[in-house]
Design an enzyme around this catalytic site. Structure first.
Site, PDB file in Angstrom:
ATOM      1  N   SER A  33     -22.154  76.507   8.166  1.00 36.07           N
ATOM      2  CA  SER A  33     -20.820  75.616   9.090  1.00 36.07           C
ATOM      3  C   SER A  33     -20.753  76.049  10.520  1.00 36.07           C
ATOM      4  CB  SER A  33     -20.265  76.900   8.788  1.00 36.07           C
ATOM      5  OG  SER A  33     -19.510  76.831   6.814  1.00 36.07           O
ATOM      6  N   GLY A 105     -21.448  69.080   1.479  1.00 36.19           N
ATOM      7  CA  GLY A 105     -19.659  68.593   1.774  1.00 36.19           C
ATOM      8  C   GLY A 105     -19.377  69.084   3.229  1.00 36.19           C
ATOM      9  N   SER A 178      -9.296  74.181   2.939  1.00 29.55           N
ATOM     10  CA  SER A 178     -10.286  74.137   3.235  1.00 29.55           C
ATOM     11  C   SER A 178     -10.321  73.832   4.758  1.00 29.55           C
ATOM     12  CB  SER A 178     -10.121  72.051   2.450  1.00 29.55           C
ATOM     13  OG  SER A 178     -11.792  71.795   2.736  1.00 29.55           O
ATOM     14  N   ASP A 331     -17.093  80.633  -0.783  1.00 30.29           N
ATOM     15  CA  ASP A 331     -18.662  80.996  -1.396  1.00 30.29           C
ATOM     16  C   ASP A 331     -19.294  82.299  -1.389  1.00 30.29           C
ATOM     17  OD1 ASP A 331     -18.506  77.823   0.196  1.00 30.29           O
ATOM     18  OD2 ASP A 331     -19.399  78.524   1.589  1.00 30.29           O
ATOM     19  N   LYS A 358     -17.234  72.558  -6.111  1.00 35.17           N
ATOM     20  CA  LYS A 358     -18.485  72.858  -5.364  1.00 35.17           C
ATOM     21  C   LYS A 358     -19.516  72.153  -5.131  1.00 35.17           C
ATOM     22  CE  LYS A 358     -15.957  75.121  -2.094  1.00 35.17           C
ATOM     23  NZ  LYS A 358     -15.368  75.021  -0.779  1.00 35.17           N
ATOM     24  N   ARG A 362     -19.108  75.682 -10.403  1.00 32.18           N
ATOM     25  CA  ARG A 362     -18.930  77.367  -9.933  1.00 32.18           C
ATOM     26  C   ARG A 362     -18.505  77.508 -10.662  1.00 32.18           C
ATOM     27  NH1 ARG A 362     -20.319  77.449  -3.799  1.00 32.18           N
ATOM     28  NH2 ARG A 362     -21.808  76.605  -3.715  1.00 32.18           N
ATOM     29  N   ARG A 406     -26.429  77.900  -4.672  1.00 35.58           N
ATOM     30  CA  ARG A 406     -25.561  79.631  -4.415  1.00 35.58           C
ATOM     31  C   ARG A 406     -25.565  80.270  -5.644  1.00 35.58           C
ATOM     32  NH1 ARG A 406     -23.779  79.848   0.674  1.00 35.58           N
ATOM     33  NH2 ARG A 406     -22.901  78.121   1.928  1.00 35.58           N
TER      34      ARG A 406
HETATM   35  C1  S3P Z   1     -17.056  74.796   4.792  1.00 40.14           C
HETATM   36  C2  S3P Z   1     -15.946  75.083   3.877  1.00 40.14           C
HETATM   37  C3  S3P Z   1     -15.881  75.488   2.518  1.00 40.14           C
HETATM   38  C4  S3P Z   1     -17.223  75.912   2.194  1.00 40.14           C
HETATM   39  C5  S3P Z   1     -18.532  75.188   2.042  1.00 40.14           C
HETATM   40  C6  S3P Z   1     -18.688  75.303   3.899  1.00 40.14           C
HETATM   41  C7  S3P Z   1     -17.168  74.406   5.815  1.00 40.14           C
HETATM   42  O1  S3P Z   1     -15.547  74.059   2.048  1.00 40.14           O
HETATM   43  O2  S3P Z   1     -16.941  76.313   1.070  1.00 40.14           O
HETATM   44  O3  S3P Z   1     -19.678  76.273   2.280  1.00 40.14           O
HETATM   45  O4  S3P Z   1     -18.023  74.923   6.633  1.00 40.14           O
HETATM   46  O5  S3P Z   1     -16.212  74.011   6.407  1.00 40.14           O
HETATM   47  P1  S3P Z   1     -14.329  74.106   2.246  1.00 40.14           P
HETATM   48  O6  S3P Z   1     -13.345  73.468   2.536  1.00 40.14           O
HETATM   49  O7  S3P Z   1     -13.543  72.893   0.938  1.00 40.14           O
HETATM   50  O8  S3P Z   1     -13.263  75.079   1.453  1.00 40.14           O
END
Ligand code: S3P
Length: 451
Positions: A33, A105, A178, A331, A358, A362, A406
């Protein structure tokens, strides 16, 4: 396929019980992240940002390629050290080709936030997993800024975005907890006059807010009733390049940590792991389950709390994990479910609707995989229920990883404890977040190998 980072032929892998306990001291790759954000904010800053500890997994490399296609200059100096020569907010150039964010994502949604308020047109895609994931959650707020999108059915990638020419600041209440949506809106707010506000009823990881401040932006955070936050960014800040030390990824450390807990006699220390409270839900769960884990040498590095984590194997008991904790460990459910399958008694993990969108669904992938390994598991609405017998399940499953790193790592870890080896159909996706996972685990005494 050119835009699919997974190798065209899958790499099956098996995990068997090691003959000796896991032991040793390791570091895991940098936080994914934070790495994405370092590249993106570095690209929007003025000057050269120096990054240490960037995770060179496929997801983050895709982000590096994307910011370069937008006119920045992100380049590797070796060993996780990167420099980013930024172009300043508003300075993005129109990319000549598709931006391919691979499996990520975070890469796609945060970048779309930035693109949403830059007056250029870009075409964004990803691999088969990312092309299935919902983008409506960011298209909707970015439309309010004035961005225009052409998407596939259900707001899926590939999509075309034309950023707002005269962006309008918005106040946006997150309909789902999110950090990606929150970050997309805050990043869109950077090239927008005035104040852009996100209201999050449930706090999610705050790396974007922390890093924006680190680069000199004004970010105001006010608590709201019920435990949420109201976060405001002022538009058109001058982001000044700033050095970033990326801590070890707690979501990667989780796999090693739980392996150490479930392989009898093990003791492992993972150095330099990020322990941001908004990422630490798993550690709370494990403590409630009676795990022997310790945070040693707690310190702050580059604006993020960091510690060395020590885990010793022992008996685990089931726990009731509240839905409110989910955003702080979203996660970690695949690997927590493996610990639950080895625990004594029932573990209920509540409020997991987001797990369905995800890298794979999952909730289904965990349930199907655990059932194929002989565990007692059920999905009840958005809750996952695992009944453990105080020892590992039989094993023997062949897990469909569905381009989900994962899921792949979680079931390999389970196979270190089961009587019969666990096999996964493709270890390729692990390289999106945790390059070197197999070798690192084998160096601790794990037995991951080809068939
Ligand atoms: C993340 C936010 C999460 C997480 C992803 C990383 C981020 O997703 O699952 O692996 O870096 O902001 P969501 O914002 O969709 O929950």
């Amino acid at each position: 396929m050119a835009n699919d980072f997974s190798p065209s032929s899958p790499t099956p892998l098996a995990a068997a019980r090691p003959r000796a306990p896991l032991a040793g001291k390791i570091r895991v790759p940098g936080d994914k992240s934070i790495s994405h954000r370092a590249l993106m904010l570095g690209a929007l800053a003025v000057g050269r940002t120096e990054i240490a500890g960037l995770v060179e997994g496929e997801d983050v490399l895709a982000t590096a390629a994307a910011v370069n296609a937008l006119g920045a200059d992100a380049s590797s100096a070796g060993g996780g050290r990167w420099t980013v020569d930024g172009i300043g907010i508003g300075g993005l150039v129109e990319p000549e080709d598709l931006l391919d964010l691979g499996n990520s994502g975070t890469g796609a949604r945060l970048l779309l936030g930035i693109l949403g308020t830059h007056a250029i047109t870009a075409f964004v895609t990803g691999d088969a997993s990312l092309r299935r994931r919902p983008m409506g959650r960011i298209v909707e707020p970015l439309n309010r800024f004035g961005a225009r999108f052409v998407t596939r059915e259900g707001a899926r990638l590939p999509l075309a975005v034309s950023g707002a020419v005269n962006p309008i600041p918005i106040e946006y209440r997150l309909p789902v907890p999110s950090a990606q949506v929150k970050s997309a809106v805050l990043l869109a707010g950077l090239n927008t006059p005035g104040a852009t506000t996100v209201i999050e009823p449930q706090p999610t990881r705050d790396h974007t807010e922390r890093m924006l401040r680190h680069f000199g932006a004004t970010v105001e955070v006010e608590p709201i009733r019920g435990g949420g936050k109201r976060i405001t960014v002022r538009g058109h800040p001058e982001l000044a390049a700033a050095p970033i030390a990326v801590p070890g990824d707690p979501s990667s450390a989780a796999f090693t940590l739980i392996a150490a807990l479930i392989v009898p006699g093990s003791e492992v220390t993972i150095e330099g792991v990020g322990v941001n409270p908004l990422r630490s839900g798993l550690f709370e769960c494990l403590r409630e389950m009676g795990a022997d884990i310790a945070f040693l040498n707690e310190r702050e590095e580059g604006g993020e709390p960091v510690a060395d984590l020590r885990a010793r194997a022992g008996t685990l008991t089931g726990a009731d994990i509240p839905a409110e904790r989910a955003p702080r460990m979203i996660d970690e459910y695949p690997i927590l479910a493996m610990a639950a399958a080895c625990a004594h008694g029932r573990t209920i993990m509540r409020g997991l609707a987001e797990l369905r969108v995800k890298e794979s669904d999952r909730l289904s992938a965990i349930a199907a995989g655990l059932a194929s390994c002989g565990a007692r598991v059920a999905v009840d609405g958005d809750n996952l229920i695992v009944d453990g017998d105080g020892g590992p399940p039989a094993g023997g499953g062949l897990i469909a990883t569905q381009l989900d790193h994962r899921i792949a790592m979680a079931f390999l870890v389970l196979g270190l404890a089961t009587r019969t080896p666990v096999r996964i159909d493709d270890a390729g996706p692990i390289a999106t977040s945790f390059p070197g996972f197999t070798a690192l685990m084998n160096a601790l005494g794990a037995t991951f190998g080809g068939e």
